[in-house]
Design an enzyme around this catalytic site. Sequence first.
Site, PDB file in Angstrom:
ATOM      1  CE  LYS A 154       2.281   3.871  -2.026  1.00 55.29           C
ATOM      2  NZ  LYS A 154       1.903   5.283  -2.336  1.00 55.29           N
ATOM      3  CG  ASP A 166       1.171   7.244   2.750  1.00 57.05           C
ATOM      4  OD1 ASP A 166       2.087   7.587   3.877  1.00 57.05           O
ATOM      5  OD2 ASP A 166       0.824   7.690   1.821  1.00 57.05           O
ATOM      6  CE  LYS A 174      -0.934  10.320   2.890  1.00 59.64           C
ATOM      7  NZ  LYS A 174      -0.740  10.994   1.666  1.00 59.64           N
ATOM      8  CG  ASP A 213      -0.450   4.442  -0.055  1.00 56.48           C
ATOM      9  OD1 ASP A 213      -0.856   4.443  -1.400  1.00 56.48           O
ATOM     10  OD2 ASP A 213       0.243   4.924   0.535  1.00 56.48           O
ATOM     11  CG  ASP A 248       2.597  11.784   2.386  1.00 55.24           C
ATOM     12  OD1 ASP A 248       2.424  10.420   2.480  1.00 55.24           O
ATOM     13  OD2 ASP A 248       1.664  12.544   2.280  1.00 55.24           O
ATOM     14  CD  GLU A 304       4.032   6.549   0.861  1.00 55.57           C
ATOM     15  OE1 GLU A 304       4.032   7.645   0.945  1.00 55.57           O
ATOM     16  OE2 GLU A 304       3.227   5.994   0.305  1.00 55.57           O
ATOM     17  NE  ARG A 336       7.329   9.810  -5.357  1.00 55.36           N
ATOM     18  CZ  ARG A 336       6.866  11.012  -5.767  1.00 55.36           C
ATOM     19  NH1 ARG A 336       7.809  11.887  -6.035  1.00 55.36           N
ATOM     20  NH2 ARG A 336       5.610  11.397  -5.590  1.00 55.36           N
TER      21      ARG A 336
HETATM   22  N1  BES Z   1      -0.545   7.256  -1.106  1.00 55.70           N
HETATM   23  C1  BES Z   1      -0.184   8.577  -1.506  1.00 55.70           C
HETATM   24  C2  BES Z   1      -0.917   8.794  -2.832  1.00 55.70           C
HETATM   25  C3  BES Z   1      -2.501   9.106  -2.698  1.00 55.70           C
HETATM   26  C4  BES Z   1      -3.132  10.089  -2.636  1.00 55.70           C
HETATM   27  C5  BES Z   1      -3.418   7.719  -2.998  1.00 55.70           C
HETATM   28  C6  BES Z   1      -4.660   9.981  -2.345  1.00 55.70           C
HETATM   29  C7  BES Z   1      -4.593   7.695  -3.181  1.00 55.70           C
HETATM   30  C8  BES Z   1      -5.226   9.076  -2.738  1.00 55.70           C
HETATM   31  C9  BES Z   1       1.249   8.916  -1.610  1.00 55.70           C
HETATM   32  O1  BES Z   1       2.054   8.064  -0.982  1.00 55.70           O
HETATM   33  C10 BES Z   1       1.394  10.366  -1.456  1.00 55.70           C
HETATM   34  O2  BES Z   1       1.089  10.389  -0.075  1.00 55.70           O
HETATM   35  N2  BES Z   1       1.543  11.238  -2.043  1.00 55.70           N
HETATM   36  C11 BES Z   1       1.972  12.348  -2.203  1.00 55.70           C
HETATM   37  C12 BES Z   1       3.068  13.134  -3.010  1.00 55.70           C
HETATM   38  C13 BES Z   1       3.572  14.224  -2.557  1.00 55.70           C
HETATM   39  C14 BES Z   1       4.290  14.248  -1.295  1.00 55.70           C
HETATM   40  C15 BES Z   1       4.852  14.635  -3.420  1.00 55.70           C
HETATM   41  C16 BES Z   1       0.694  13.106  -2.676  1.00 55.70           C
HETATM   42  O3  BES Z   1       0.183  12.932  -3.620  1.00 55.70           O
HETATM   43  O4  BES Z   1       0.122  14.432  -2.110  1.00 55.70           O
HETATM   44 ZN    ZN Z   2       1.400   6.253  -0.307  1.00 52.94          ZN
HETATM   45 MN    MN Z   3       2.484   9.137   0.789  1.00 55.20          MN
END
Ligand code: BES
Ligand code: ZN
Ligand code: MN
Length: 518
Positions: A285, A290, A297, A309, A368, A370, A372
């Site tokens: 990834k 992000d 966020k 990220d 968010d 993104e 995947r």
């Molecule tokens: N990059 C984040 C995941 C992440 C969170 C990585 C904390 C490192 C530390 C990912 O893109 C994300 O935002 N995931 C969301 C998914 C949700 C919207 C379903 C999450 O984990 O809150």
């Molecule tokens: Zn992310």
């Molecule tokens: Mn995200």
Amino acid sequence: MEIQATDTPLLNVSPSVRSFNPQLMEITATDTPVLSWTGDGLAIGFFEFEDAPLTGELTQLNEKFAGILDELIVETEFKGSEGSSAVTRVGGGSPVRKIFLVGLGKPDTIKLDTWRRAAAVVARLAKKEKCKTLGISLPTWNNDPDATATAIAEGAQLALFQDNRFKSEPEDKSSGIEQVELLGLGNQEQGIAKAKQIASGVILARELVAAPPNWVTPITMAETAIAIASEHGLQLKILEREECEQLGMGAFLGVAQASDLPPKFIHLTYTPEGTARRKLAIIGKGLTFDSGGLNVKGAGSGIETMKIDMGGAAATLGAAKAIAQIKPDVEVHFISAVTENMISGRAMHPGDILTASNGKTIEVNNTDAEGRLTLADALVFAEKLGVDAIVDLATLTGACVIALGDDIAGLWSNDDAVANQLVQAAERVGEKIWRMPMEEKYFDGLKSPIADMKNTGPRPGGSITAALFLKEFVKETPWAHIDIAGPVWTDKENGYNPAGATGYGVRTLVNWVMSEIS
Ligand code: BES
Ligand code: ZN
Ligand code: MN
């Protein structure tokens, strides 16, 4: 853009110019006995003991230094417990200036990683005590001096890495350790060379992850791939936006569309000289930042840490750098769909429907989620290469950190053999991983009334639905997904990882590629 390895000078892309480089430290393994070694610091390893730890040549060493080992052990109540250490100065004119004791713990609980950790303790102490030359005498792990030398050399280099790139003046100007000698292991040139090759990959990954998002952008990531390709002779193809459009990568491009920077789809290939025993794909990834997109966020979400990220892509490039030097008889494709997740008038709307390159449609109920989306098109691309197995690494979900904490990565797979290979590879290199369930029933949470699927399910089991989403983009190739959102970063120094980016995944990937599986 099709690029072959050439003699063109390297772009100065990995901003490592001012970074402390432990690879400049000379490491050798020899048969020199502890008794005759001379230099600044001599480190001796001990298993945990009850009484009388000094036997054999250590008794003689103790005598040589007028009982200083005995004294130090008693004074500091040193018992050899794992991670413990003690230091003393040896009296004037001695051929050894400082002595370090380091504990390895109970012999029945040790793993190869114990040696990496012990080497880290020793290297840090030696640096603190201003030793230019260091002798390390540790027992041999599992009657395997080659693996022992690799582990010690890895641990020392990884622990001493220091990132000075973004300081106008480095805080620590000491020249540091110049020569390390691993005593009593015989000549282990190969094992030490391998440790340097692996460490160069881990350090590249750390540098990429630690660099801020105004520094490491999709363009820098592409330039880094170019540098690796030309330095180590890999093939490289970077797909620009138009080519991604032609391939129908609507999911990746949906994420990329709000950024002012061009997306870069990186495809590096290592081909062995003879026939390849296996053909593998590694996907990372690669979100260089992000923001969350329009599902931005908020405060307290850790948005300011989202330079991490691209940790999956960093591990992928780090593994490419290491594998290109180690040259195993396996063909490996290193892939990343690199972009930023930003906000603008062109941004994806929550609710948009995207079509991925396998024709599946996705209702983006959360911008968010993104990662995947970018991985979906990368997985489809990888499967078309006809590889034997695909592994993706991604800082995919906060939910995985909630499940497994900061140190352990989550592993999902549609194939028990690949899952077991990865668990074993991770165990060998000391990276913590735990297999998680592919609970098909939870796919219900991703059902969309209007498209083939949504990109986000309910909060419970969030790292599992993320894996189930990815699975929709792999038809039949054995595949594994590793969520590294926790271990990509450490707030505190942890073993041979200094505080900050860990380079997690590089060593597991390299070990997996090299493992003798047909
Ligand atoms: N990059 C984040 C995941 C992440 C969170 C990585 C904390 C490192 C530390 C990912 O893109 C994300 O935002 N995931 C969301 C998914 C949700 C919207 C379903 C999450 O984990 O809150
Ligand atoms: Zn992310
Ligand atoms: Mn995200």
